[in-house]
Scaffold this active site. Structure first.
Site, mmCIF file in Angstrom:
data_model
loop_
_atom_site.group_PDB
_atom_site.id
_atom_site.type_symbol
_atom_site.label_atom_id
_atom_site.label_comp_id
_atom_site.label_asym_id
_atom_site.label_seq_id
_atom_site.Cartn_x
_atom_site.Cartn_y
_atom_site.Cartn_z
ATOM 1 C CE LYS A 284 24.611 41.879 108.746
ATOM 2 N NZ LYS A 284 24.265 42.462 110.053
ATOM 3 C CB CYS B 207 25.301 39.057 112.190
ATOM 4 S SG CYS B 207 24.468 40.569 112.735
ATOM 5 C CG ASP C 12 27.901 41.923 110.135
ATOM 6 O OD1 ASP C 12 27.676 41.899 108.911
ATOM 7 O OD2 ASP C 12 27.006 42.061 110.973
ATOM 8 C CG HIS D 164 23.131 49.815 112.110
ATOM 9 N ND1 HIS D 164 22.193 48.998 111.535
ATOM 10 C CD2 HIS D 164 23.804 49.034 113.006
ATOM 11 C CE1 HIS D 164 22.302 47.779 112.055
ATOM 12 N NE2 HIS D 164 23.275 47.770 112.938
ATOM 13 C CG ASP E 52 25.406 45.624 111.516
ATOM 14 O OD1 ASP E 52 24.345 45.236 110.988
ATOM 15 O OD2 ASP E 52 25.493 45.911 112.740
HETATM 16 C C1 VGL Z 1 25.537 42.188 115.226
HETATM 17 C C2 VGL Z 1 24.478 42.977 117.088
HETATM 18 C C3 VGL Z 1 24.069 44.103 116.410
HETATM 19 C C4 VGL Z 1 26.373 41.113 114.600
HETATM 20 C C5 VGL Z 1 25.141 43.299 114.528
HETATM 21 O O1 VGL Z 1 27.079 41.390 113.605
HETATM 22 O O2 VGL Z 1 26.338 39.961 115.104
HETATM 23 N N1 VGL Z 1 25.200 42.030 116.500
HETATM 24 N N2 VGL Z 1 24.404 44.258 115.126
HETATM 25 ZN ZN ZN Z 2 23.990 46.076 114.112
#
Ligand code: VGL
Ligand code: ZN
Length: 233
Positions: A137, A182, A23, A72, A70
């Site tokens: 993801k 993550c 991420d 969403h 990430d």
């Molecule tokens: C993450 C919180 C929500 C991360 C992703 O990449 O660690 N943390 N979504």
């Molecule tokens: Zn997230």
């Protein structure tokens, strides 16, 4: 340029190793005013610069560079905005039926809206051409996915399929954000697949300092994670 890579990195074969950057997105950095900017990613921290430089050197040395993203939908269940009267960083209890017919009840931390598909904040903070392949993801609205390998509803990602398909891969060099979410989840699931992990400590940062330290201990205690201070010697 890569003459300074550490022996721990130089000892890994290109064929059986992949770099997985977890991420590396603007929303997780304070430098790019991310909505979920992680401590240690301030503009003066040079976090992004370190990640970019290390990635260039690893790529130059011949490693294939993968990343998770990430990604969403805007109505994602992990967003506090989707739950009336709830604020970011509060916790709610979710309950879901799993593919195997069992029910799972678990705690979900509510986050500020982040990494919304197509938004500026979802973009990588490193040049796209450094990344050979990326894997999304957290795309299912009703399930979060800290792990780059499977989501909270146990649905495996394309990265999981890639790792299963490329059976020569034995080791992942992992860094990115965030240590306590993550990064940790991806490392734990990679180890569960039988892979070894080399974790690069100066290229990770935690949402919370204490839980970041706890995450590092948890990863270390698998016995399959080598922790390196940096990719350099
Ligand atoms: C993450 C919180 C929500 C991360 C992703 O990449 O660690 N943390 N979504
Ligand atoms: Zn997230």
């Amino acid at each position: 340029m890569d003459r300074n890579l550490s022996d721990a990195v130089l000892g890994l074969s290109k064929r059986s190793t992949r770099v997985v950057i977890v991420d590396p997105q603007r929303d997780f950095t304070l430098q790019y005013n991310g909505s979920l900017g992680v401590l240690g990613t301030e503009a003066n921290s040079s976090y992004a610069e370190r990640v970019i430089a290390a990635t260039i050197d690893l790529k130059h040395h011949g490693f294939i560079i993968l990343a998770t993203k990430d990604w969403h939908p805007k109505d994602h269940t992990s967003f506090a905005s989707q739950h009336q009267g709830r604020k970011p960083f509060e916790t709610i209890t979710l309950s879901h039926d799993l593919p195997d017919g069992t029910k799972r009840t678990y705690e979900q931390i509510l986050w500020p809206d982040h990494c919304v598909q197509g938004s500026e904040g979802a973009n990588f903070f490193l040049p796209e051409n450094l990344i050979d392949q990326f894997f999304v993801k957290g795309t299912r609205p009703e399930f979060d996915s800290y792990s780059g390998i499977k989501d909270d509803g146990d649905l495996e990602t394309e990265l999981s399929a890639y790792l299963d398909h490329n059976t020569q891969i034995k080791t992942l060099i992992i860094y990115g954000l965030a240590t306590d979410y993550c990064v940790q989840a991806t490392v734990i699931d990679a180890v569960a697949k039988g892979l070894n992990v080399v974790l690069i400590k100066n290229l990770i940062s935690a949402v919370d300092l204490k839980s970041g330290e706890k995450a590092i201990r948890a990863m270390e205690s698998t016995g399959k994670v080598t922790i390196c201070e940096s990719v350099y010697s």
